[in-house]
Design an enzyme around this catalytic site. Structure first.
Site, PDB file in Angstrom:
ATOM      1  N   SER A 143      -4.422 -44.890  16.971  1.00 59.95           N
ATOM      2  CA  SER A 143      -4.405 -44.650  15.528  1.00 59.95           C
ATOM      3  C   SER A 143      -5.835 -44.379  15.100  1.00 59.95           C
ATOM      4  CB  SER A 143      -3.878 -45.894  14.796  1.00 59.95           C
ATOM      5  OG  SER A 143      -4.152 -45.845  13.406  1.00 59.95           O
ATOM      6  N   TYR A 156      -3.251 -54.968  13.006  1.00 62.42           N
ATOM      7  CA  TYR A 156      -3.003 -53.594  13.440  1.00 62.42           C
ATOM      8  C   TYR A 156      -4.295 -52.932  13.911  1.00 62.42           C
ATOM      9  CZ  TYR A 156      -1.099 -48.810  13.269  1.00 62.42           C
ATOM     10  OH  TYR A 156      -0.686 -47.553  13.586  1.00 62.42           O
ATOM     11  N   ALA A 158      -7.027 -54.406  14.961  1.00 65.59           N
ATOM     12  CA  ALA A 158      -7.468 -55.051  16.205  1.00 65.59           C
ATOM     13  C   ALA A 158      -6.678 -54.514  17.398  1.00 65.59           C
ATOM     14  CB  ALA A 158      -7.291 -56.565  16.098  1.00 65.59           C
ATOM     15  N   LYS A 160      -5.121 -51.594  17.702  1.00 63.52           N
ATOM     16  CA  LYS A 160      -5.409 -50.191  17.991  1.00 63.52           C
ATOM     17  C   LYS A 160      -6.808 -50.016  18.587  1.00 63.52           C
ATOM     18  CE  LYS A 160      -1.403 -48.653  16.738  1.00 63.52           C
ATOM     19  NZ  LYS A 160      -0.468 -48.049  17.707  1.00 63.52           N
TER      20      LYS A 160
END
Length: 252
Positions: A143, A156, A158, A160
């Site tokens: 992402s 999220y 962390a 990615k």
């Protein structure tokens, strides 16, 4: 001739969104598809579509956060097509942009276990036979949250960032064994995971989406096209790259 003729692709999160788009496109390019998702009924519909279009595919149920479920799904896929040439780790969930003080331990564990541990679980289940075959491609869906804050919440982001590092290490450790590992870093993409957020019309979210140079959110098919590039020989000299497909989000 398709770009993936005679290849077998194992795709997680294949029941909807980016995983479904990859499954359909890879099949059109000649790959046999092992479509894996925790929603078995959803992924069966994708497999039916592939078969209607003349392709070959099987649906397997998988919980990427559970190593036993992953091993069973990979075993089932190998029983159908004997090998896996391309792995796309696409399954993932959002954390509703929760900052750390609003992130419960339960939410943290859920996001990390699916988004990051899930990539580890599936890769470790598939990688040994790729090494035996002396070739294979691993594509991890990261992402823009792998580069910057604001693409998700604390858990999220962390997870990615972890995927980006894991992808680089995979390349470092196994590139000389015939394995190419790369990642895609999507920006705002309309998929099953984000549809509810976009439809809510949240002002802050829509401002972020619409302020990118592209002036819009992306489609799952646009991410699938990038994944096809990484899966094919077109990207034969790419190792350990984290490729943004983000409408220009990162230039802001």
């Amino acid at each position: 001739m398709g770009k993936l003729d005679n290849k077998v692709a194992f795709i997680t999160g294949a029941g909807s969104g980016m995983g479904a788009a990859q499954s359909l496109l890879f099949a059109k390019e000649g790959a046999k598809i092992i479509a894996a998702d925790i929603n078995l009924e959803g992924v069966k519909k994708i497999v039916e579509k592939i078969k209607e279009d003349g392709g070959e595919a099987v649906a397997v149920e998988i919980d990427v956060s559970d190593s036993s479920s992953v091993k069973d799904a990979v075993k089932e896929g190998l029983e159908s097509f004997e090998r896996i040439d391309v792995l796309s780790n696409t399954a993932g969930v959002l954390d509703d942009y929760a900052p750390t003080l609003e992130t419960s331990e339960e939410l943290w564990d859920k996001i990390i276990n699916i988004n990051l541990k899930g990539v580890y679980n599936v890769t470790n289940a598939v990688l040994p036979q790729m090494i035996d075959n002396k070739e294979g491609v691993v594509i991890n869906i990261a992402s823009i949250a792998a580069f910057v804050a604001g693409g998700g919440g604390a858990a999220y982001t962390a997870a990615k960032h972890g995927i980006a590092g894991y992808t680089k290490q995979l390349s470092f450790d196994y590139g000389n064994k015939g394995i190419r590992a790369n990642a895609i870093a999507p920006g705002a993409v309309e998929s099953g995971m984000t549809k509810e957020i976009f439809e809510s019309g949240d002002a802050a979210v829509m401002e972020s989406v619409n302020s990118v140079p592209a002036g819009r959110y992306g489609s799952p098919e646009e991410i699938a096209t990038a994944a096809l590039f990484l899966a094919s020989e077109d990207s034969s000299f790419m190792h350990g790259a984290i490729m943004p497909v983000d409408g220009g989000w990162l230039v802001k």
